[in-house]
Design an enzyme around this catalytic site. Sequence first.
Site, PDB file in Angstrom:
ATOM      1  CE  LYS A  17      -0.240  -0.798   4.935  1.00 32.78           C
ATOM      2  NZ  LYS A  17      -0.998  -1.138   6.093  1.00 32.78           N
ATOM      3  NE  ARG A  47      -4.952  -1.834  16.781  1.00 35.48           N
ATOM      4  CZ  ARG A  47      -4.709  -1.491  15.528  1.00 35.48           C
ATOM      5  NH1 ARG A  47      -4.903  -0.247  15.146  1.00 35.48           N
ATOM      6  NH2 ARG A  47      -4.298  -2.366  14.654  1.00 35.48           N
ATOM      7  CB  SER A  64      -1.932   4.674  11.150  1.00 38.94           C
ATOM      8  OG  SER A  64      -0.975   4.459  12.154  1.00 38.94           O
TER       9      SER A  64
HETATM   10  P1  ADP Z   1       1.134  -2.751  10.768  1.00 44.73           P
HETATM   11  O1  ADP Z   1       0.903  -2.371   9.335  1.00 44.73           O
HETATM   12  O2  ADP Z   1       2.315  -3.641  10.980  1.00 44.73           O
HETATM   13  O3  ADP Z   1      -0.085  -3.227  11.507  1.00 44.73           O
HETATM   14  P2  ADP Z   1       0.907  -0.353  12.329  1.00 44.73           P
HETATM   15  O4  ADP Z   1       1.782   0.846  12.298  1.00 44.73           O
HETATM   16  O5  ADP Z   1      -0.526  -0.169  11.990  1.00 44.73           O
HETATM   17  O6  ADP Z   1       1.621  -1.378  11.397  1.00 44.73           O
HETATM   18  O7  ADP Z   1       0.978  -1.034  13.742  1.00 44.73           O
HETATM   19  C1  ADP Z   1       2.176  -1.466  14.304  1.00 44.73           C
HETATM   20  C2  ADP Z   1       1.891  -2.231  15.578  1.00 44.73           C
HETATM   21  O8  ADP Z   1       1.258  -1.373  16.509  1.00 44.73           O
HETATM   22  C3  ADP Z   1       0.932  -3.413  15.428  1.00 44.73           C
HETATM   23  O9  ADP Z   1       1.309  -4.405  16.361  1.00 44.73           O
HETATM   24  C4  ADP Z   1      -0.402  -2.842  15.803  1.00 44.73           C
HETATM   25  O10 ADP Z   1      -1.274  -3.838  16.290  1.00 44.73           O
HETATM   26  C5  ADP Z   1       0.018  -1.901  16.891  1.00 44.73           C
HETATM   27  N1  ADP Z   1      -0.920  -0.807  17.075  1.00 44.73           N
HETATM   28  C6  ADP Z   1      -1.439   0.023  16.149  1.00 44.73           C
HETATM   29  N2  ADP Z   1      -2.264   0.927  16.703  1.00 44.73           N
HETATM   30  C7  ADP Z   1      -2.270   0.654  18.026  1.00 44.73           C
HETATM   31  C8  ADP Z   1      -2.962   1.209  19.155  1.00 44.73           C
HETATM   32  N3  ADP Z   1      -3.831   2.200  19.033  1.00 44.73           N
HETATM   33  N4  ADP Z   1      -2.705   0.671  20.348  1.00 44.73           N
HETATM   34  C9  ADP Z   1      -1.861  -0.368  20.474  1.00 44.73           C
HETATM   35  N5  ADP Z   1      -1.197  -0.942  19.489  1.00 44.73           N
HETATM   36  C10 ADP Z   1      -1.399  -0.444  18.269  1.00 44.73           C
END
Ligand code: ADP
Length: 164
Positions: free
Chosen positions: A45, A94, A132
Amino acid sequence: MATSQRIAVYPGSFDPLTNGHVDIIRRGARLFDRIVVAILVNEQKTPMFTTDDRVAMVREAFAGEPSVGVETFDGLLVEFAARHGAGAIVRGLRAVSDFEYEFQMALMNRRLDARVETVFMMPAAEYSYISSRLVKEVVMLGGSVTGLVPEAVERRLHDRRARA
Ligand code: ADP
């Protein structure tokens, strides 16, 4: 000595860093001597922020905290972990919906390198609904994400919207 340190890597897209990520990094920094935020470069993406911007946002949020590092990576995460002397991969959980994918990935990583343990942590409840993706959507539609992301990230999101 570097070899006696407990090092963890926290991989993800961080596009952008949210307060949910910050919460997990702080929890990780209490458990490990060093936590290296590992920003994934080769994504299918298209990210909103460049790799450099994503690195800068983590640096800004953790300025003056030497136990938190930030690096970029592509390729196999277990190889990145080995290169950094990390014995653990930190991931945030989460909700139950995160579980299935995380479980598969943890077992695959264990198969690839059984020396690296995956550690799951839950954020504070007030961050458990933040992603995000949702943060980007809300900002692009003109909503406020104050308190959901670090201030420097909020500024960059608004700059981004102004230029869109
Ligand atoms: P990915 O594409 O690997 O999921 P992210 O940046 O979305 O990358 O997330 C990285 C890590 O942080 C993952 O383990 C995700 O579950 C965790 N994560 C994302 N948002 C949150 C949140 N609000 N609270 C806790 N952990 C989070």
